[in-house]
Scaffold this motif. Structure first.
Motif: not given
Length: 299
Positions: A11-21
Motif C-alpha cells: 500500500r505504501q508503494l502504491d502511494h509512493w510510486l506515482p508521486g515519485a514518477l
C-alpha cells in the motif's frame, strides 16, 4: 504477521510510486532484508502495475538479501513482465551493505523509498536512506524503539506502531520516516486498511504508543485517543486542532482524521472547550482541557 507487513509495503508503494514518477525522471526503490525477502515479489508486482506511467522514466529496484541462489530466479519470473524502464538488481548480503549499494546505483538526489526489514537501524544505515530527494523509509524490527533513530537521522515526520499477534509470537515494530505530510497520512491509512488476519491467518492488533491494544479496522475505537489528546492538552496547554491532528498522526497509531472525530466527541462530552465556541471545527480552532465555565447568574 508477515502478511500484514507485506500489505503495508504494497500500500505504501502504491502511494509512493506515482508521486515519485511525477517528481523526477528517475527514482529508486531499495528493499533490504535481514531475513526472508518474501515481500520483494509483491513489491515488483506493484511496480508492474504502473508500467504505463514508467515510460520515459527510470526506476531502479534494489533487493539486498541473503536469499540464496533461488532468489534471483524467483524474482526473475516477475521481472520478466516489467517494462525496460525498470532495472532490478538483486544483491546478496546483509542490509549493512546498503550505503554502498545505494551509492553505486546513483540513488542520491532523486526520490528514494527504502524498506529495512529487521535490519539494525544504525546511524550509517539510516544516513544512507536520507540521500534521496525526497527520502522515505519503512522499518520493521523487534524490541527496539525505532522512532529516536529515525528522528536522529533527520526525518522530520515519524510514526511508529507495534503489531501484536494473537498467537503470542513476538510483537513487531513498524515505523515510517518521511518529510511529506501526505506520505505519513498514506502510511496511517495503510495501517488501518490492512487485513488484520492476513493471508497467514494470524490475527494482529496494534499497540498504540500511548498504551493499549487496538483492533484493526476502518473506524478504530477512540477511547485511547481521547485520553492521549487530553494528556497532551494537560502537558502543553491549549492547542489548535491542526496541532492536535499532527500529534495524533505522529505520536499515536491513529490518523489525523481520527483526531477530528475524537475532538468532536470530547466537546460533546464537555471534557474540552473550544475558541471560538461555534462554527466549523477547523484547524485554527483552539482547544483547551476542562469543562466550560458555568454561566454567571444575572439574578
Amino acid at each position: 504477521m508477515d502478511a500484514v507487513l507485506d500489505g503495508l509495503l504494497v500500500r505504501q508503494l502504491d502511494h509512493w510510486l506515482p508521486g515519485a514518477l511525477h517528481r523526477s525522471r528517475r527514482a529508486t526503490l531499495a528493499l533490504a532484508y535481514a531475513g526472508d525477502p518474501g515481500s520483494a515479489e509483491a513489491a515488483l508486482r506493484v511496480v508492474a502495475g504502473f508500467a504505463d506511467r514508467l515510460r520515459g522514466r527510470r526506476l531502479t529496484v534494489l533487493v539486498l538479501a541473503d536469499g540464496g541462489p533461488e532468489l534471483p530466479a524467483r524474482l526473475g519470473i516477475v521481472e520478466a513482465g516489467l517494462p525496460g524502464d525498470v532495472a532490478v538488481h538483486v544483491v546478496p548480503g546483509d542490509p549493512a551493505r546498503l550505503p554502498v549499494v545505494l551509492k553505486a546505483a546513483g540513488a542520491a538526489g532523486a526520490p528514494l523509498l527504502t524498506l529495512l526489514d529487521d535490519a539494525a537501524p544504525t546511524p550509517a544505515l539510516l544516513a544512507a536512506t536520507t540521500t534521496g530527494r525526497p527520502a522515505e523509509v519503512l522499518l520493521t524490527g523487534t524490541g527496539t524503539d525505532l522512532r529516536p533513530a529515525l528522528t536522529a537521522a533527520g526525518f522530520p515526520l515519524v510514526a511508529e506502531v507495534e503489531l501484536v499477534p494473537a498467537d503470542g509470537t513476538p510483537a513487531r515494530l513498524v515505523a515510517f520516516g518521511t518529510g511529506l505530510d501526505k506520505s505519513l497520512e498514506a502510511f496511517k491509512d495503510a495501517l488501518w486498511a490492512t487485513d488484520a488476519d492476513g493471508a497467514d491467518g494470524i490475527a494482529v492488533r496494534y499497540r498504540d504508543p500511548a498504551g493499549g491494544l487496538l483492533d484493526v479496522g476502518a473506524d478504530p475505537v477512540t477511547g485511547p485517543l481521547h485520553d492521549e489528546l487530553l494528556a497532551e492538552l494537560t502537558r502543553h496547554g491549549p492547542r489548535t486542532v491542526t496541532e492536535l491532528r499532527r500529534h495524533a498522526l505522529t505520536a499515536t497509531a491513529y490518523r489525523a482524521g481520527d483526531a477530528g472525530r475524537a475532538l468532536a466527541e470530547l466537546l460533546d462530552a464537555g471534557l474540552v472547550t473550544r475558541d471560538p465556541e461555534h462554527g466549523r471545527l477547523g484547524g485554527d480552532v483552539l482547544i483547551s482541557a476542562g469543562p466550560a465555565p458555568a454561566a454567571r447568574s444575572t439574578a
